[in-house]
Design a protein around this motif. Structure first.
Motif, PDB file in Angstrom:
ATOM      1  N   GLY A  64       0.795  -1.225   0.000  1.00  0.00           N
ATOM      2  CA  GLY A  64       0.000   0.000   0.000  1.00  0.00           C
ATOM      3  C   GLY A  64       0.825   1.271   0.000  1.00  0.00           C
ATOM      4  N   GLU A  65       2.146   1.153   0.095  1.00  0.00           N
ATOM      5  CA  GLU A  65       2.961   2.370   0.163  1.00  0.00           C
ATOM      6  C   GLU A  65       3.527   2.723  -1.206  1.00  0.00           C
ATOM      7  N   ASP A  66       3.463   4.005  -1.541  1.00  0.00           N
ATOM      8  CA  ASP A  66       4.100   4.453  -2.770  1.00  0.00           C
ATOM      9  C   ASP A  66       5.363   5.242  -2.412  1.00  0.00           C
ATOM     10  N   ARG A  67       6.012   5.724  -3.449  1.00  0.00           N
ATOM     11  CA  ARG A  67       7.271   6.446  -3.271  1.00  0.00           C
ATOM     12  C   ARG A  67       7.141   7.612  -2.270  1.00  0.00           C
ATOM     13  N   ASP A  68       6.057   8.385  -2.413  1.00  0.00           N
ATOM     14  CA  ASP A  68       5.886   9.545  -1.536  1.00  0.00           C
ATOM     15  C   ASP A  68       5.754   9.120  -0.076  1.00  0.00           C
ATOM     16  N   THR A  69       5.000   8.045   0.151  1.00  0.00           N
ATOM     17  CA  THR A  69       4.817   7.580   1.534  1.00  0.00           C
ATOM     18  C   THR A  69       6.163   7.195   2.127  1.00  0.00           C
ATOM     19  N   MET A  70       6.966   6.490   1.338  1.00  0.00           N
ATOM     20  CA  MET A  70       8.251   6.010   1.858  1.00  0.00           C
ATOM     21  C   MET A  70       9.213   7.175   2.109  1.00  0.00           C
ATOM     22  N   LEU A  71       9.177   8.156   1.234  1.00  0.00           N
ATOM     23  CA  LEU A  71      10.052   9.309   1.457  1.00  0.00           C
ATOM     24  C   LEU A  71       9.564  10.154   2.637  1.00  0.00           C
ATOM     25  N   ARG A  72       8.232  10.167   2.838  1.00  0.00           N
ATOM     26  CA  ARG A  72       7.707  10.876   4.023  1.00  0.00           C
ATOM     27  C   ARG A  72       8.180  10.205   5.311  1.00  0.00           C
ATOM     28  N   SER A  73       8.247   8.864   5.290  1.00  0.00           N
ATOM     29  CA  SER A  73       8.768   8.154   6.476  1.00  0.00           C
ATOM     30  C   SER A  73      10.218   8.558   6.726  1.00  0.00           C
ATOM     31  N   THR A  74      10.988   8.635   5.651  1.00  0.00           N
ATOM     32  CA  THR A  74      12.395   9.022   5.778  1.00  0.00           C
ATOM     33  C   THR A  74      12.497  10.431   6.367  1.00  0.00           C
ATOM     34  N   GLU A  75      11.687  11.339   5.805  1.00  0.00           N
ATOM     35  CA  GLU A  75      11.702  12.731   6.306  1.00  0.00           C
ATOM     36  C   GLU A  75      11.336  12.777   7.776  1.00  0.00           C
ATOM     37  N   HIS A  76      10.327  11.999   8.138  1.00  0.00           N
ATOM     38  CA  HIS A  76       9.847  12.042   9.516  1.00  0.00           C
ATOM     39  C   HIS A  76      10.949  11.640  10.490  1.00  0.00           C
ATOM     40  N   VAL A  77      11.617  10.540  10.202  1.00  0.00           N
ATOM     41  CA  VAL A  77      12.622  10.082  11.184  1.00  0.00           C
ATOM     42  C   VAL A  77      13.814  11.038  11.231  1.00  0.00           C
ATOM     43  N   CYS A  78      14.072  11.710  10.101  1.00  0.00           N
ATOM     44  CA  CYS A  78      15.224  12.629  10.059  1.00  0.00           C
ATOM     45  C   CYS A  78      14.924  13.970  10.722  1.00  0.00           C
ATOM     46  N   GLU A  79      13.659  14.195  11.078  1.00  0.00           N
ATOM     47  CA  GLU A  79      13.338  15.435  11.803  1.00  0.00           C
ATOM     48  C   GLU A  79      13.927  15.405  13.207  1.00  0.00           C
ATOM     49  N   LYS A  80      14.192  14.203  13.708  1.00  0.00           N
ATOM     50  CA  LYS A  80      14.801  14.085  15.046  1.00  0.00           C
ATOM     51  C   LYS A  80      16.308  13.952  14.892  1.00  0.00           C
ATOM     52  N   ASP A  81      16.974  14.163  16.007  1.00  0.00           N
ATOM     53  CA  ASP A  81      18.430  14.113  15.983  1.00  0.00           C
ATOM     54  C   ASP A  81      18.900  12.655  16.163  1.00  0.00           C
ATOM     55  N   ILE A  82      18.517  11.823  15.188  1.00  0.00           N
ATOM     56  CA  ILE A  82      18.905  10.409  15.305  1.00  0.00           C
ATOM     57  C   ILE A  82      20.357  10.236  14.879  1.00  0.00           C
ATOM     58  N   PHE A  83      20.938   9.146  15.352  1.00  0.00           N
ATOM     59  CA  PHE A  83      22.335   8.852  15.023  1.00  0.00           C
ATOM     60  C   PHE A  83      22.439   8.137  13.676  1.00  0.00           C
ATOM     61  N   GLY A  84      21.486   7.254  13.419  1.00  0.00           N
ATOM     62  CA  GLY A  84      21.617   6.456  12.201  1.00  0.00           C
ATOM     63  C   GLY A  84      20.288   5.967  11.666  1.00  0.00           C
ATOM     64  N   ILE A  85      20.370   5.388  10.479  1.00  0.00           N
ATOM     65  CA  ILE A  85      19.171   4.888   9.806  1.00  0.00           C
ATOM     66  C   ILE A  85      19.544   3.604   9.056  1.00  0.00           C
ATOM     67  N   LYS A  86      18.577   2.678   9.021  1.00  0.00           N
ATOM     68  CA  LYS A  86      18.768   1.418   8.292  1.00  0.00           C
ATOM     69  C   LYS A  86      17.622   1.244   7.312  1.00  0.00           C
ATOM     70  N   PHE A  87      17.947   0.952   6.074  1.00  0.00           N
ATOM     71  CA  PHE A  87      16.904   0.685   5.087  1.00  0.00           C
ATOM     72  C   PHE A  87      16.914  -0.786   4.716  1.00  0.00           C
ATOM     73  N   HIS A  88      15.759  -1.250   4.352  1.00  0.00           N
ATOM     74  CA  HIS A  88      15.638  -2.623   3.890  1.00  0.00           C
ATOM     75  C   HIS A  88      14.503  -2.689   2.887  1.00  0.00           C
ATOM     76  N   MET A  89      14.713  -3.407   1.808  1.00  0.00           N
ATOM     77  CA  MET A  89      13.617  -3.708   0.893  1.00  0.00           C
ATOM     78  C   MET A  89      12.763  -4.798   1.526  1.00  0.00           C
ATOM     79  N   LEU A  90      11.455  -4.694   1.382  1.00  0.00           N
ATOM     80  CA  LEU A  90      10.590  -5.763   1.877  1.00  0.00           C
ATOM     81  C   LEU A  90      10.981  -7.094   1.239  1.00  0.00           C
ATOM     82  N   ASN A  91      11.259  -8.077   2.079  1.00  0.00           N
ATOM     83  CA  ASN A  91      11.543  -9.437   1.600  1.00  0.00           C
ATOM     84  C   ASN A  91      10.331 -10.312   1.893  1.00  0.00           C
TER      85      ASN A  91
END
Ligand code: SF4
Length: 330
Positions: A216-243
């Motif tokens: 159910g997620e499209d490109r915009d939804t996934m990039l919005r998730s990325t933006e959301h987590v980067c709004e905080k001062d996080i140390f790192g991020i991990k991406f994974h393609m759905l398997n």
């Protein structure tokens, strides 16, 4: 445009650790025998729809114990039952193996399988300190759910953070609560936000997991998730393609045609879009995973991890872009 060290186009955790500790530092995956509240009934049954019986270990890039260097994983032959051996013993078997290839690497104990803060706090402290007692262990990486860090656990993490190097990995996967419900994640974005804020306020490094390609997620939804987590001062991020793994709930959805998966090129393009909006200081812990061949049903391009990473590097080069380039002129 400012490249990273050695001409890299993103802030990979491997070189970051080498700079921080002054020598090669690897992660040793620990299975400390935890379970998960989304499986045992406390929060839900059955778990997240993509999670196999190994408790998302595959999503972190290992089923058999393995050393991760940030770029690649080296499988380590397992001779004993990991859940029955102590964290320090698990580190010993892995570090001895790696020492045959590299001289004296340092090691971060990576508590990876299932929910690694889901136990009484005294028990947690024993496990974490056992790992830290290993002479090569210079820190801890603890993977958990956002709804499994109560105040007592936070106090323990804060204490450990003052004594050693620590990061905490939070499995968010998506910032969209409708998708979260569909994947049976069992916790909300508000819970993630609250826990990430408490950890960051306590000075603890946070690494957030995101999965691209959820139903159910499209490109915009996934990039919005990325933006959301980067709004905080996080140390790192991990991406994974759905398997799609065998014996998971999503296997049936995929078999019936209700899940469509990205091609490798689509995934590469999306990861590059995401990297461009991630602030430069955030470390990149993973851009693709490698599920075990005996469990993986799709996508068929997942096993060729090198091709995905090379594709991401080539695409960034072709675009003339680097991590964070869309955020500011650099
Ligand atoms: S929270 Fe992690 S271990 Fe628990 S069901 Fe979901 S993916 Fe599996």
């Amino acid at each position: 445009m400012l490249l990273y060290k050695n001409g890299a186009r993103y802030n990979s955790i491997g070189p970051w650790l080498k700079d921080h500790f002054g020598k090669r530092t690897v992660k040793a995956a620990i299975d400390a025998g935890f379970t998960c509240p989304n499986r045992d009934g406390k929060k839900g049954f059955g778990g997240c729809i993509y999670c196999s019986e190994e408790g998302s270990g595959e999503y972190a890039g290992t089923v058999e114990r393995g050393i991760s260097t940030g770029k690649k994983k080296i499988a380590v032959p397992v001779k004993d039952d990991s859940a029955c051996s102590t964290p320090a013993a698990q580190i010993t078997s892995q570090i001895n193996f790696i020492k045959e290839k590299w001289s004296d690497p340092l090691c971060i104990a990576y508590f990876q399988s299932f929910t690694n803060t889901y136990a009484p706090v005294d028990h947690l402290e024993l496990l974490y300190r056992d790992a830290l007692s290993h002479p090569d262990c210079v820190g801890l990486a603890i993977a958990t759910r956002p709804d499994c860090i109560g105040d007592d656990v936070l106090d323990l993490l804060q204490k450990l953070n003052e004594e050693t190097f620590l990061w905490v990995e939070l499995g968010l996967q998506t910032a969209d609560d409708r998708t979260a419900e569909l994947i049976n994640r069992g916790c909300t974005l508000a819970e993630y936000d609250n826990t990430a804020d408490r950890l960051i306020k306590s000075g603890i490094r946070v690494v957030t997991h995101l999965i691209f390609g959820l139903p159910g997620e499209d490109r915009d939804t996934m990039l919005r998730s990325t933006e959301h987590v980067c709004e905080k001062d996080i140390f790192g991020i991990k991406f994974h393609m759905l398997n799609i793994l065998k014996h998971t709930a999503i296997e049936n959805m995929w078999s019936s045609g209700s899940v469509s998966l990205m091609t490798r090129d689509e995934y590469i393009s999306l990861v590059c879009d995401a990297l461009e909006i991630i602030p430069r200081n955030i470390t990149i812990h993973r851009l693709t995973g490698d599920s075990p061949a005996e469990l993986l049903l799709a996508p068929d391009w997942i096993p060729n991890k090198r091709a995905v990473l090379n594709g991401i590097n080539s695409e960034l080069k072709k675009r003339g872009s680097v991590q964070g380039c869309r955020l500011a002129r650099i």
